[in-house]
Design a protein around this motif. Structure first.
Motif, PDB file in Angstrom:
ATOM      1  N   UNK A   1       0.857  -1.196   0.000  1.00  0.00           N
ATOM      2  CA  UNK A   1       0.000   0.000   0.000  1.00  0.00           C
ATOM      3  C   UNK A   1       0.885   1.235   0.000  1.00  0.00           C
ATOM      4  N   UNK A   2       0.860   1.989  -1.087  1.00  0.00           N
ATOM      5  CA  UNK A   2       1.658   3.208  -1.201  1.00  0.00           C
ATOM      6  C   UNK A   2       0.816   4.397  -0.756  1.00  0.00           C
ATOM      7  N   UNK A   3       1.301   5.069   0.273  1.00  0.00           N
ATOM      8  CA  UNK A   3       0.686   6.302   0.754  1.00  0.00           C
ATOM      9  C   UNK A   3       1.629   7.452   0.434  1.00  0.00           C
ATOM     10  N   UNK A   4       1.137   8.438  -0.263  1.00  0.00           N
ATOM     11  CA  UNK A   4       1.966   9.591  -0.606  1.00  0.00           C
ATOM     12  C   UNK A   4       1.093  10.831  -0.736  1.00  0.00           C
TER      13      UNK A   4
ATOM     14  N   UNK B   1       1.099  -3.364  -6.136  1.00  0.00           N
ATOM     15  CA  UNK B   1       1.197  -2.084  -5.440  1.00  0.00           C
ATOM     16  C   UNK B   1      -0.140  -1.369  -5.579  1.00  0.00           C
ATOM     17  N   UNK B   2      -0.641  -0.877  -4.466  1.00  0.00           N
ATOM     18  CA  UNK B   2      -1.907  -0.160  -4.451  1.00  0.00           C
ATOM     19  C   UNK B   2      -1.647   1.279  -4.026  1.00  0.00           C
ATOM     20  N   UNK B   3      -1.955   2.200  -4.910  1.00  0.00           N
ATOM     21  CA  UNK B   3      -1.710   3.623  -4.658  1.00  0.00           C
ATOM     22  C   UNK B   3      -3.024   4.323  -4.341  1.00  0.00           C
TER      23      UNK B   3
ATOM     24  N   UNK C   1      -1.942   4.206 -16.557  1.00  0.00           N
ATOM     25  CA  UNK C   1      -1.727   3.495 -17.827  1.00  0.00           C
ATOM     26  C   UNK C   1      -1.174   2.095 -17.595  1.00  0.00           C
ATOM     27  N   UNK C   2      -0.506   1.899 -16.482  1.00  0.00           N
ATOM     28  CA  UNK C   2       0.120   0.608 -16.175  1.00  0.00           C
ATOM     29  C   UNK C   2      -0.712  -0.213 -15.198  1.00  0.00           C
ATOM     30  N   UNK C   3      -1.894   0.242 -14.889  1.00  0.00           N
ATOM     31  CA  UNK C   3      -2.681  -0.366 -13.824  1.00  0.00           C
ATOM     32  C   UNK C   3      -3.403  -1.631 -14.264  1.00  0.00           C
ATOM     33  N   UNK C   4      -3.489  -2.579 -13.339  1.00  0.00           N
ATOM     34  CA  UNK C   4      -4.358  -3.743 -13.523  1.00  0.00           C
ATOM     35  C   UNK C   4      -5.800  -3.290 -13.425  1.00  0.00           C
ATOM     36  N   UNK C   5      -6.057  -2.379 -12.511  1.00  0.00           N
ATOM     37  CA  UNK C   5      -7.370  -1.740 -12.423  1.00  0.00           C
ATOM     38  C   UNK C   5      -7.211  -0.387 -11.747  1.00  0.00           C
ATOM     39  N   UNK C   6      -8.161   0.471 -11.993  1.00  0.00           N
ATOM     40  CA  UNK C   6      -8.116   1.838 -11.452  1.00  0.00           C
ATOM     41  C   UNK C   6      -9.534   2.362 -11.370  1.00  0.00           C
ATOM     42  N   UNK C   7      -9.740   3.348 -10.527  1.00  0.00           N
ATOM     43  CA  UNK C   7     -11.070   3.923 -10.454  1.00  0.00           C
ATOM     44  C   UNK C   7     -11.195   4.945  -9.345  1.00  0.00           C
ATOM     45  N   UNK C   8     -12.148   5.823  -9.503  1.00  0.00           N
ATOM     46  CA  UNK C   8     -12.421   6.825  -8.493  1.00  0.00           C
ATOM     47  C   UNK C   8     -13.634   6.426  -7.667  1.00  0.00           C
ATOM     48  N   UNK C   9     -13.769   7.031  -6.524  1.00  0.00           N
ATOM     49  CA  UNK C   9     -14.915   6.735  -5.668  1.00  0.00           C
ATOM     50  C   UNK C   9     -15.296   7.990  -4.888  1.00  0.00           C
TER      51      UNK C   9
ATOM     52  N   UNK D   1      -4.218   0.076  -8.845  1.00  0.00           N
ATOM     53  CA  UNK D   1      -3.588  -1.206  -8.524  1.00  0.00           C
ATOM     54  C   UNK D   1      -2.655  -1.607  -9.665  1.00  0.00           C
ATOM     55  N   UNK D   2      -1.385  -1.787  -9.360  1.00  0.00           N
ATOM     56  CA  UNK D   2      -0.372  -2.128 -10.363  1.00  0.00           C
ATOM     57  C   UNK D   2       0.289  -3.446  -9.974  1.00  0.00           C
ATOM     58  N   UNK D   3       0.389  -4.372 -10.915  1.00  0.00           N
ATOM     59  CA  UNK D   3       1.101  -5.617 -10.655  1.00  0.00           C
ATOM     60  C   UNK D   3       2.579  -5.313 -10.450  1.00  0.00           C
TER      61      UNK D   3
END
Length: 290
Positions: free
Chosen positions: A144-147, A184-186, A231-239, A269-271
């Motif tokens: 889990x990347x927190x930045x 990696x989950x950003x 662009x490199x994500x396995x999945x992405x989305x807003x909420x 989410x990036x592999x």
């Protein structure tokens, strides 16, 4: 005691004219050269990092154990970075770290945060692969990347933090520490432009007509690097956040524009196998030479 990072990115220039002035402005552009320094997280950074985490999660931060998360970040001082301008004892203007969701799954701060993320992913169709991963027992070794950074920080400070994180993870793996991630989950945030309540109250039909023709629901990034990382994500989305902002919040966020904004959360989410390429492309995208 925190040490200064060995990787340096030189001076970063900040400055410019008021964006509202347009291209016709004849005023000189004021440039300010600032020396940024990268440090390991240290105890003196507790309040600064906690404040940035609160900023990252916006109104939903009230549901999370911010102090507990900050303590966990400080408990692994050789992983992650802070960015400062006045030496190691000054407040951090930006930070980046990674936490192992599998390793810390039973710790209350991570447990509540994982539950929150899983709930948001389950409610967003594009994030269903993430929801499935978080539903496994045990959870896979997701980093889990927190930045987060202050809003006026230049984006050029970001690539060094990601580059150093990759090196630190490699060193940690060599020492048999639990940082061999599958994904990696950003966590990040975006915003949408909304009609200003101030303009509505002033009843300006011409302005309203202009805004009515604009595209609805378009997302904008607070962090420019997210555009590349997605662009490199396995999945992405807003909420959407669970809690609502106070009336007038969107107008309080207006800066050099006519519209207000509505903030929302974002998950990327990036592999693990694609993470290095994502960081490399992101660094090129944010290069000041471009």
């Amino acid at each position: 005691m925190g040490k200064r990072k060995q990787i340096k990115d030189g001076d970063v220039s900040m400055g410019g004219t008021d964006p509202a002035a347009g291209d016709s402005s004849d005023e000189d552009i004021d440039m300010v050269n600032v020396d940024f320094e990268w440090f390991d997280p240290q105890e003196i950074d507790f309040h600064g990092i906690k404040h940035l985490i609160r900023q990252l999660f916006d109104v939903d931060a009230q549901d999370l154990d911010l102090s507990g998360l900050t303590d966990m970040i400080l408990a692994q001082p050789l992983l992650g970075s802070t960015v400062k301008t006045d030496g190691k004892d000054s407040d951090p203007y930006a930070f980046l770290t990674v936490l192992n969701l599998q390793e810390h799954a039973d710790k209350p701060p991570i447990k509540s945060l994982t539950t929150y993320i899983k709930r948001k992913a389950s409610g967003t169709p594009s994030l269903s692969p993430l929801a499935q991963l978080l539903s496994q027992t045990p959870i896979p070794p997701i980093g889990l990347i927190l930045t987060e950074r202050l809003i006026n920080m230049p984006s050029e400070v970001v690539p060094p933090m990601y580059t150093m994180l990759q090196e630190e993870i490699a060193w940690a793996i060599e020492e048999k520490e639990p940082y061999n991630f599958s994904h990696y989950l950003i966590v990040s945030k975006t915003y949408e432009e909304v009609e200003s309540k101030l303009d509505a109250e002033e009843s300006r039909p011409q302005k309203k007509k202009k805004k009515a023709g604009q595209e609805k629901g378009e997302r904008f990034f607070f962090h420019p690097e997210d555009e590349v990382l997605e662009r490199h994500a396995l999945c992405k989305g807003g909420y959407e956040y669970e809690h609502k902002h106070d009336e007038g919040h969107s107008d309080s966020k207006r800066a050099f524009q006519e519209l207000g904004i509505r903030t929302g959360g974002s998950l990327i989410l990036i592999e693990a196998g694609r993470f290095e390429g994502a960081v490399k492309e992101m660094a090129e995208y944010l290069s000041p030479q471009q």
